[in-house]
Design an enzyme around this catalytic site. Sequence first.
Site, PDB file in Angstrom:
ATOM      1  N   ASP A  82     -10.542   3.524   4.642  1.00 17.41           N
ATOM      2  CA  ASP A  82     -10.673   2.085   4.452  1.00 17.41           C
ATOM      3  C   ASP A  82     -12.121   1.632   4.732  1.00 17.41           C
ATOM      4  OD1 ASP A  82      -9.495  -0.335   3.766  1.00 17.41           O
ATOM      5  OD2 ASP A  82      -8.931  -0.847   5.814  1.00 17.41           O
TER       6      ASP A  82
ATOM      7  N   LYS B  78       0.842  -1.205   0.000  1.00 16.78           N
ATOM      8  CA  LYS B  78       0.000   0.000   0.000  1.00 16.78           C
ATOM      9  C   LYS B  78       0.876   1.254   0.000  1.00 16.78           C
ATOM     10  CE  LYS B  78      -3.794  -2.547   2.053  1.00 16.78           C
ATOM     11  NZ  LYS B  78      -4.367  -3.107   3.265  1.00 16.78           N
TER      12      LYS B  78
ATOM     13  N   GLN C 285      -4.130  -1.785   9.647  1.00 15.73           N
ATOM     14  CA  GLN C 285      -4.040  -3.115   9.037  1.00 15.73           C
ATOM     15  C   GLN C 285      -4.591  -4.147  10.022  1.00 15.73           C
ATOM     16  OE1 GLN C 285      -2.921  -3.662   5.814  1.00 15.73           O
ATOM     17  NE2 GLN C 285      -3.652  -5.745   6.134  1.00 15.73           N
TER      18      GLN C 285
END
Length: 279
Positions: free
Chosen positions: A116, A49, A93
Amino acid sequence: MDGRGLAKRIVMEAAARAAEISQRTGTVPCLATVLVGEDPASATYVRMKQARCAKAGIRSRHIGLPADTTTAELIEALTSLSKDPDVHGILLQHPCGPHIDERAAFEAIAPEKDVDGVTMRSFAAMGFGLPGFVSCTPGGIMRLLEEYDVDLTGQHAVVVGRSAILGKPVGMLLLAKNATVTYCHSRTVDLPAIVREADVVVAAVGRPRLICGEDIKPGAVVIDAGYNAGNVGDVDFDTAHTRARLITPVPGGVGPMTIAVLLAQTVDAAVHQLGFQRH
Ligand code: NAP
């Protein structure tokens, strides 16, 4: 369905917008990535990413926390990023490890930085059809369907999997496009019989080749979000692609779309936070 090609275009567009923002405001859009522990797969995802961000002219800031970080410490780190005006998007994450209350951690991400799409607020906005950040993989799936002009109205969409980041939200987004949605999960009785009825199948399970080609209705659209060891999806591609009208490969289908949506939403977040108006 070529997710790789479409993702490339979305990233190029995000990069052009990031360059314009940087030039006109002097501020480079920034994504903060947060990783607890050193799980190799998670570390690889984060590096991927960051690399994509760099290529698109988006700055990234990485916060690596030790494996024994407590929920309270993680919340503190996320709260501080939420308040930092130099950070426009935040990605935690996950999975973070069994000792972390992941829901509590996600909720420490400011909604305007939730690129996200993991907070309750973002999930509710998706459900109500209100503006907000979508979960990246469901968002990527919807972009793919749009790109290939799949008219979902009245179509029977079967979503296999009901996780909060993937199965549930993709079902909500399909419903918003007037599909008739059936959710399947580990307790579903006779999954193959339900899949056989589907005009659109979304596989979001994490079981290699769970869905066989013989259960795909001829002419159906098949989206395989599964990603299993050995680059294998949840659908048996070799047998399914002969029956499906459209199908995503693994890799090169849904995977690249997820990161593309993340970058695009990071730029969107910067646009809003900087009050940037495009000429
Ligand atoms: P998850 O949280 O483990 O959820 C899996 C879902 O599958 C659960 O709802 C589970 O049902 C259901 N399930 C498990 N076994 C089943 C079976 N035999 N039949 C029917 N349903 C079954 O996983 P996730 O995070 O949603 O991820 C799913 C897959 O997508 C994984 O392969 C993951 O790697 C992949 N993924 C890919 C991307 C990408 O960028 N391409 C992003 C995210 C995830 P219960 O709810 O009953 O347990």
